[in-house]
Design a protein around this motif. Sequence first.
Motif, PDB file in Angstrom:
ATOM      1  N   SER A 209       0.841  -1.192   0.000  1.00  9.76           N
ATOM      2  CA  SER A 209       0.000   0.000   0.000  1.00  9.76           C
ATOM      3  C   SER A 209       0.883   1.250   0.000  1.00  9.76           C
ATOM      4  O   SER A 209       1.749   1.407   0.869  1.00  9.76           O
ATOM      5  CB  SER A 209      -0.918   0.007   1.231  1.00  9.76           C
ATOM      6  OG  SER A 209      -1.569   1.247   1.359  1.00  9.76           O
TER       7      SER A 209
ATOM      8  N   ASP B 127      -0.244   4.086   0.631  1.00  7.39           N
ATOM      9  CA  ASP B 127      -0.708   4.911   1.754  1.00  7.39           C
ATOM     10  C   ASP B 127       0.136   4.680   2.999  1.00  7.39           C
ATOM     11  O   ASP B 127       0.346   5.595   3.805  1.00  7.39           O
ATOM     12  CB  ASP B 127      -2.179   4.588   2.064  1.00  7.39           C
ATOM     13  CG  ASP B 127      -3.112   5.130   1.000  1.00  7.39           C
ATOM     14  OD1 ASP B 127      -2.622   5.841   0.103  1.00  7.39           O
ATOM     15  OD2 ASP B 127      -4.313   4.833   1.042  1.00  7.39           O
ATOM     16  N   VAL B 128       0.621   3.448   3.176  1.00  6.09           N
ATOM     17  CA  VAL B 128       1.483   3.155   4.330  1.00  6.09           C
ATOM     18  C   VAL B 128       2.773   3.963   4.226  1.00  6.09           C
ATOM     19  O   VAL B 128       3.226   4.573   5.202  1.00  6.09           O
ATOM     20  CB  VAL B 128       1.784   1.644   4.403  1.00  6.09           C
ATOM     21  CG1 VAL B 128       2.789   1.361   5.521  1.00  6.09           C
ATOM     22  CG2 VAL B 128       0.508   0.857   4.636  1.00  6.09           C
TER      23      VAL B 128
ATOM     24  N   SER C 139      -4.368   3.623   6.361  1.00  5.27           N
ATOM     25  CA  SER C 139      -3.483   2.767   5.571  1.00  5.27           C
ATOM     26  C   SER C 139      -3.562   1.301   5.995  1.00  5.27           C
ATOM     27  O   SER C 139      -3.283   0.408   5.201  1.00  5.27           O
ATOM     28  CB  SER C 139      -2.033   3.249   5.683  1.00  5.27           C
ATOM     29  OG  SER C 139      -1.551   3.100   7.000  1.00  5.27           O
TER      30      SER C 139
ATOM     31  N   ASP D 144      -6.267   0.027   3.964  1.00  2.00           N
ATOM     32  CA  ASP D 144      -5.829  -0.014   2.571  1.00  2.00           C
ATOM     33  C   ASP D 144      -4.881  -1.189   2.341  1.00  2.00           C
ATOM     34  O   ASP D 144      -4.957  -1.871   1.309  1.00  2.00           O
ATOM     35  CB  ASP D 144      -5.135   1.295   2.193  1.00  2.00           C
ATOM     36  CG  ASP D 144      -4.736   1.329   0.731  1.00  2.00           C
ATOM     37  OD1 ASP D 144      -5.640   1.292  -0.132  1.00  2.00           O
ATOM     38  OD2 ASP D 144      -3.537   1.394   0.430  1.00  2.00           O
ATOM     39  N   TYR D 145      -3.989  -1.445   3.296  1.00  2.00           N
ATOM     40  CA  TYR D 145      -3.074  -2.578   3.156  1.00  2.00           C
ATOM     41  C   TYR D 145      -3.838  -3.902   3.137  1.00  2.00           C
ATOM     42  O   TYR D 145      -3.523  -4.799   2.339  1.00  2.00           O
ATOM     43  CB  TYR D 145      -2.061  -2.574   4.297  1.00  2.00           C
ATOM     44  CG  TYR D 145      -1.146  -3.772   4.277  1.00  2.00           C
ATOM     45  CD1 TYR D 145      -0.109  -3.864   3.345  1.00  2.00           C
ATOM     46  CD2 TYR D 145      -1.328  -4.824   5.170  1.00  2.00           C
ATOM     47  CE1 TYR D 145       0.727  -4.965   3.306  1.00  2.00           C
ATOM     48  CE2 TYR D 145      -0.497  -5.935   5.133  1.00  2.00           C
ATOM     49  CZ  TYR D 145       0.520  -5.997   4.203  1.00  2.00           C
ATOM     50  OH  TYR D 145       1.331  -7.098   4.168  1.00  2.00           O
TER      51      TYR D 145
END
Length: 359
Positions: free
Chosen positions: A35, A37-38, A210, A213-214
Amino acid sequence: MYISLDLQYFAQEKTEKATPKKRKESRQKGQVAKSTDVNTAFILLFVFLSFWFFGRFSVEQLFSIAQFTFQEYMLIDLTENNVQSMFIEYSFQAALVVAPFMFIAMIAGVFSNYLQVGILFAPEAIKMKLEKLDPIKGAKRIFSIRALVEFLKSMLKITLVGIVTFSIIWIFLDDILKLSLYSIGEGVRLIGNLTVIMGLAVAILLIFLSVFDYLYQKYDHEKNIKMSKQDVKDEYKKTEGDPLIKSKIKEKQRQMAMSRMMAEVPKADVVITNPTHYAVALKYDGNQMDAPIIVAKGVDFIALKVINIAKNNDVITVENRPLARALYSQAEIGDAVPEDLFKAVAEVLAYVYRIQKKL
């Protein structure tokens, strides 16, 4: 015909979890659950934490640069050498201010990637592929379900980030309205603290988002690398070999082993039988062996074959049912006779040697 088509469809449907080999190949291609985002969340968190701890140093450096500029360079003539020295000095000072934060951002990016995928070296992922320039495939990616999900995720993040930053501004609204009453130093300090607080709040929010998301990326990755039943069969054939070919190879190996065993029967001293169900061929050479060796053995059809070869080659056969069974079960071809059967085998060999002397 319809049934065969349905079976073929279900065979090609990707319903099976990826095998370890498939996962390894996907990882080598750079296809992993990851991800972005992470990465973004960790970089923001680490950078704004560094602002919190090292912000005072950066501000002091910036003020010293401004002070140095107005006190020194504003009073000298602009020449080529002066401009060059100014550029070098400003570059060095800017590097001192920016380098720590850039280094921390790099560490955060590496750390967040390591948390997700571990140590990964996949040069194939950066290899030039012309198929990526295909406009049709590009359009499919733009208008795909995945693109819609990414758009909704982006809108959700923008909305939540806006709410968080607005909430913080609302909490500090009185201080912001009084900003014109503060000195320059106090105003810069207030704006800096407010920026760091908003950055940390947004970073914590993004870390929370995140995680989901992950999990979605992991689910999507597992879905993409799923295999059909036919894929699993094909992979098994490639790694383990075609079962039909393997069975033929094993059969050929059995035939070769059988031929080698039968070739040893004429060299035996005696064949002990059951009389037809078991047959064990023994060979003994007092100069080279400590004990008799089993050179061939078999049951039923193989036993009959061993007995026939022995008769055709004038090898003496002796019927001893308990001994034949015991030798067959307790020893393999090439093994010496077990110690507990030495006496019985010695009696048989003595009998054979007496017959051979008479002949």
